[in-house]
Design a protein around this motif. Structure first.
Motif, PDB file in Angstrom:
ATOM      1  N   ASN A 182      52.553  38.041  38.940  1.00  0.00           N
ATOM      2  CA  ASN A 182      53.415  38.876  38.120  1.00  0.00           C
ATOM      3  C   ASN A 182      54.553  38.021  37.575  1.00  0.00           C
ATOM      4  O   ASN A 182      55.235  37.343  38.340  1.00  0.00           O
ATOM      5  N   GLU A 183      54.742  38.057  36.255  1.00  0.00           N
ATOM      6  CA  GLU A 183      55.804  37.262  35.634  1.00  0.00           C
ATOM      7  C   GLU A 183      57.188  37.657  36.131  1.00  0.00           C
ATOM      8  O   GLU A 183      58.080  36.821  36.205  1.00  0.00           O
ATOM      9  N   ASP A 184      57.381  38.944  36.465  1.00  0.00           N
ATOM     10  CA  ASP A 184      58.688  39.394  36.953  1.00  0.00           C
ATOM     11  C   ASP A 184      59.075  38.702  38.252  1.00  0.00           C
ATOM     12  O   ASP A 184      60.252  38.593  38.579  1.00  0.00           O
ATOM     13  N   HIS A 185      58.060  38.259  39.009  1.00  0.00           N
ATOM     14  CA  HIS A 185      58.307  37.571  40.276  1.00  0.00           C
ATOM     15  C   HIS A 185      58.165  36.056  40.131  1.00  0.00           C
ATOM     16  O   HIS A 185      58.333  35.325  41.089  1.00  0.00           O
ATOM     17  N   LEU A 233      60.438  34.786  43.848  1.00  0.00           N
ATOM     18  CA  LEU A 233      59.429  34.878  44.910  1.00  0.00           C
ATOM     19  C   LEU A 233      58.124  34.202  44.527  1.00  0.00           C
ATOM     20  O   LEU A 233      57.519  33.493  45.313  1.00  0.00           O
ATOM     21  N   GLY A 234      57.689  34.410  43.305  1.00  0.00           N
ATOM     22  CA  GLY A 234      56.407  33.881  42.865  1.00  0.00           C
ATOM     23  C   GLY A 234      56.474  32.421  42.487  1.00  0.00           C
ATOM     24  O   GLY A 234      57.542  31.838  42.314  1.00  0.00           O
ATOM     25  N   VAL A 235      55.301  31.839  42.363  1.00  0.00           N
ATOM     26  CA  VAL A 235      55.200  30.438  41.970  1.00  0.00           C
ATOM     27  C   VAL A 235      53.995  30.287  41.044  1.00  0.00           C
ATOM     28  O   VAL A 235      52.959  30.918  41.246  1.00  0.00           O
TER      29      VAL A 235
END
Length: 135
Positions: free
Chosen positions: A108-111, A78-80
């Motif tokens: 967040n690194e998890d995302h 999800l994250g970038v």
């Protein structure tokens, strides 16, 4: 005692923090940014190029949220990162990090980096709508 969930007044305040209003999200980004049906990557459309960099940052994150809702990507995707965003936009990594300070953006690194949590999508949509109305 009966089933407490039927009569418990606290059930009124139970929400799903990851639930997204799909129709509102689609309306907010339609014509601005799309989602590739193979990769789930954001695809800038004609109106995207009319936006300022902060708005481009927000609509890219909203497109990632749409890709997740469509199950094109996993939650861990999800994250970038700021460097990925800087590669696709004009601003530097430090400018991206400033945009990351918006109330509705999390990192967040998890995302995988910057993302908009499900509970904050409405705030991000309101932000984009206000920017578009003021231009």
């Amino acid at each position: 005692m009966g089933n407490e969930t039927d009569t418990d007044p606290l059930q009124q305040v139970v929400v799903d923090k990851d639930e997204v209003n799909r129709e509102r999200l689609a309306d907010a980004i339609e014509g601005i940014i799309g989602v590739d049906n193979d990769s789930g990557e954001p695809v800038p459309l004609s109106d995207y190029h009319e936006l300022g960099n902060e708005s481009k940052f927000v609509v890219r994150l909203l497109a990632r949220r749409a890709a997740l809702a469509l199950e094109f990507i996993e939650e861990s995707e999800l994250g970038v990162s700021s460097s990925e965003l800087a590669d696709r936009m004009d601003p530097s990594d430090s400018t991206i990090q400033n945009y990351g300070g918006l109330d509705f953006v999390d990192n967040n690194e998890d995302h995988g980096g910057y993302f908009i949590p499900g509970y904050a999508v409405e705030s991000a949509i309101n932000h984009i709508e206000n920017v578009i109305e003021s231009e």
